[in-house]
Design a protein around this motif. Sequence first.
Motif, mmCIF file in Angstrom:
data_model
loop_
_atom_site.group_PDB
_atom_site.id
_atom_site.type_symbol
_atom_site.label_atom_id
_atom_site.label_comp_id
_atom_site.label_asym_id
_atom_site.label_seq_id
_atom_site.Cartn_x
_atom_site.Cartn_y
_atom_site.Cartn_z
ATOM 1 N N GLY A 8 0.789 -1.230 0.000
ATOM 2 C CA GLY A 8 0.000 0.000 0.000
ATOM 3 C C GLY A 8 0.818 1.275 0.000
ATOM 4 O O GLY A 8 0.267 2.368 0.100
ATOM 5 N N ARG A 9 2.125 1.160 -0.102
ATOM 6 C CA ARG A 9 2.999 2.347 -0.106
ATOM 7 C C ARG A 9 3.487 2.619 -1.526
ATOM 8 O O ARG A 9 3.713 1.701 -2.301
ATOM 9 C CB ARG A 9 4.202 2.132 0.804
ATOM 10 C CG ARG A 9 3.827 1.755 2.216
ATOM 11 C CD ARG A 9 4.171 2.856 3.150
ATOM 12 N NE ARG A 9 3.926 2.415 4.511
ATOM 13 C CZ ARG A 9 3.397 3.182 5.423
ATOM 14 N NH1 ARG A 9 3.076 4.419 5.144
ATOM 15 N NH2 ARG A 9 3.202 2.736 6.631
ATOM 16 N N ASP A 10 3.684 3.867 -1.840
ATOM 17 C CA ASP A 10 4.136 4.277 -3.163
ATOM 18 C C ASP A 10 5.663 4.362 -3.179
ATOM 19 O O ASP A 10 6.254 5.221 -2.508
ATOM 20 C CB ASP A 10 3.502 5.637 -3.500
ATOM 21 C CG ASP A 10 3.894 6.152 -4.875
ATOM 22 O OD1 ASP A 10 4.463 5.377 -5.666
ATOM 23 O OD2 ASP A 10 3.617 7.331 -5.146
ATOM 24 N N ALA A 11 6.312 3.469 -3.934
ATOM 25 C CA ALA A 11 7.775 3.433 -3.992
ATOM 26 C C ALA A 11 8.340 4.735 -4.569
ATOM 27 O O ALA A 11 9.395 5.199 -4.130
ATOM 28 C CB ALA A 11 8.247 2.234 -4.809
#
Length: 156
Positions: A46-49
């Motif tokens: 759910g995190r944006d790299a």
Amino acid sequence: MKARLVAVGERAPDWVATGFSEYQKRLSHWLPLELVEVTPGLRGKGRDAARAMSEEGVRVLAAVPRGALVVSLDGRGKAWSSEQLGQRLEHWRQQGRDLAFLIGGPEGHAPEVMAAADESWSLGPLTLPHMIVRLVLAEQLYRAASLLANHPYHRA
């Protein structure tokens, strides 16, 4: 001339920290090398790299000393032999500026970091763990400095 290694990541394994410290000590009279560790961006489900990389980039650039010549470590950069690195080091010395070497996070450097770099250095086509890159960088800087000083460390 002094050098700063700005590296994304914290808490190197003991064997990396010990090796880095050894070359840092050996370099101290030729090229004092300071390590600045930058907190990695948050990654995971759910995190944006891309956002993590951008946040790292802001912290990396904030750690670069004002007026320093910036060399990013990047697989698309120029690969130098140890002798060529010695020539680069002499060139950098003649410019009279401090140096900043930058190691990015898992996805590499943010575009703004690459844009701020004066040069880009590749350690070769292998993908290396970023903690090992710290150690290789310190050893190669020591090798280059010893070449310039006619020290017998480098025997090709």
